[in-house]
Design an enzyme around this catalytic site. Structure first.
Site, PDB file in Angstrom:
ATOM      1  N   PRO D   2       3.973  -1.814  -1.941  1.00 48.66           N
ATOM      2  CA  PRO D   2       4.815  -0.828  -2.639  1.00 48.66           C
ATOM      3  C   PRO D   2       6.150  -0.585  -1.925  1.00 48.66           C
ATOM      4  CG  PRO D   2       2.624   0.056  -2.128  1.00 48.66           C
ATOM      5  CD  PRO D   2       2.800  -1.203  -1.338  1.00 48.66           C
ATOM      6  N   PHE D   3       7.121  -0.181  -2.710  1.00 51.69           N
ATOM      7  CA  PHE D   3       8.421   0.242  -2.186  1.00 51.69           C
ATOM      8  C   PHE D   3       8.681   1.658  -2.688  1.00 51.69           C
ATOM      9  CE2 PHE D   3      12.936   0.903  -2.943  1.00 51.69           C
ATOM     10  CZ  PHE D   3      13.440   0.685  -1.662  1.00 51.69           C
TER      11      PHE D   3
END
Lengths: 69, 69, 69, 69, 69, 69
Positions: D2-3
């Protein structure tokens, strides 16, 4: 008319290195997708190492730990 | 609850100009989509001219070239 | 060469409304900052109401709650 | 992988508070989605109060108004 | 640990072209800044032509106009 | 008035998981920085695995490779 945003940690990047990133990304979009360089935007964001986390840890801390080992 | 991000080059923009951008965008979203200003966010990012590329060239370089001609 | 990103919930926005947002923002940047429309980019992101949270609640839930009251 | 991008107003946030945000978000993504912390990125952007608008008003102005009342 | 976001109009881009963009950007960051590919993220956003504006006009409209001329 | 953008690969995330992410992030910002949930926005972007690259490889390819081993 691509828009590219490159986010990297703020660690002594020269203006010349930024130039090479901008040129390289613009050329890549032209080569792969035939995009017109005239309307290709590239924005580089330099982020303080205190403000960037990876693996739940600030990059500042990571850099210190790595420097010790 | 719109979110608007305006990215421009960092070139002596006054606080009053920022106010006008924020007011204008908020009003536009109310006029066109009926969005509630109370939950409309606007963020202005000012980007160094060295970090913004167009046509494969840094804006810093572009500005110098234009100033000469 | 401004770049504007408008993020709104995906709720039946017409192509004509999008056109008005794009025109309006482009004109605003020209009026306030003298920016050239030819190199002004506007991107509209429509976000599913399940994927947008405000006050710790999904907009989908908020809309249902409001419809009842 | 994830970012996560957290954008907040620039108002005296300590390095320790940033650390807690990074740790907390990384753990949340692991707990809810089983995401691997090793490839979870978190970037915190601190935005000048002059550059953030809510309800058509700069946060700088809002803060002054609130301080008076 | 760079993060790169490429935004392009949604116009029949193949998976192979996406692969070449991802490979190319990752290599560029390694060549210019010595960044580790293992922690380089690239995200490609494909944007509907109705939702992208340039010069105050939707790309959909621009494409139709260009096809006629 | 924080704004949080969570980007994850599009891989069968339930509405309930999204709710937990939104609740969790909103609470974290209240706990660590005292931010008001009423004006905390969270947007989740789900990105196709073909459009996300890590280590110069599309996540689609990475997933297939991992499934084999």
């Amino acid at each position: 008319m691509p828009f590219v945003n490159i986010r990297i940690t703020k660690e002594e990047i020269s203006s010349d290195q930024k130039r090479r990133l901008i040129e390289g990304v613009t050329k890549l979009l032209q080569d792969v997708l035939g995009k017109n360089p005239a309307t290709t935007f590239v924005i580089i964001d330099e982020v303080e190492t205190d403000n960037w986390g990876i693996a739940g840890e600030q990059v500042t801390t990571k850099r210190k730990r790595e420097a010790k080992s």
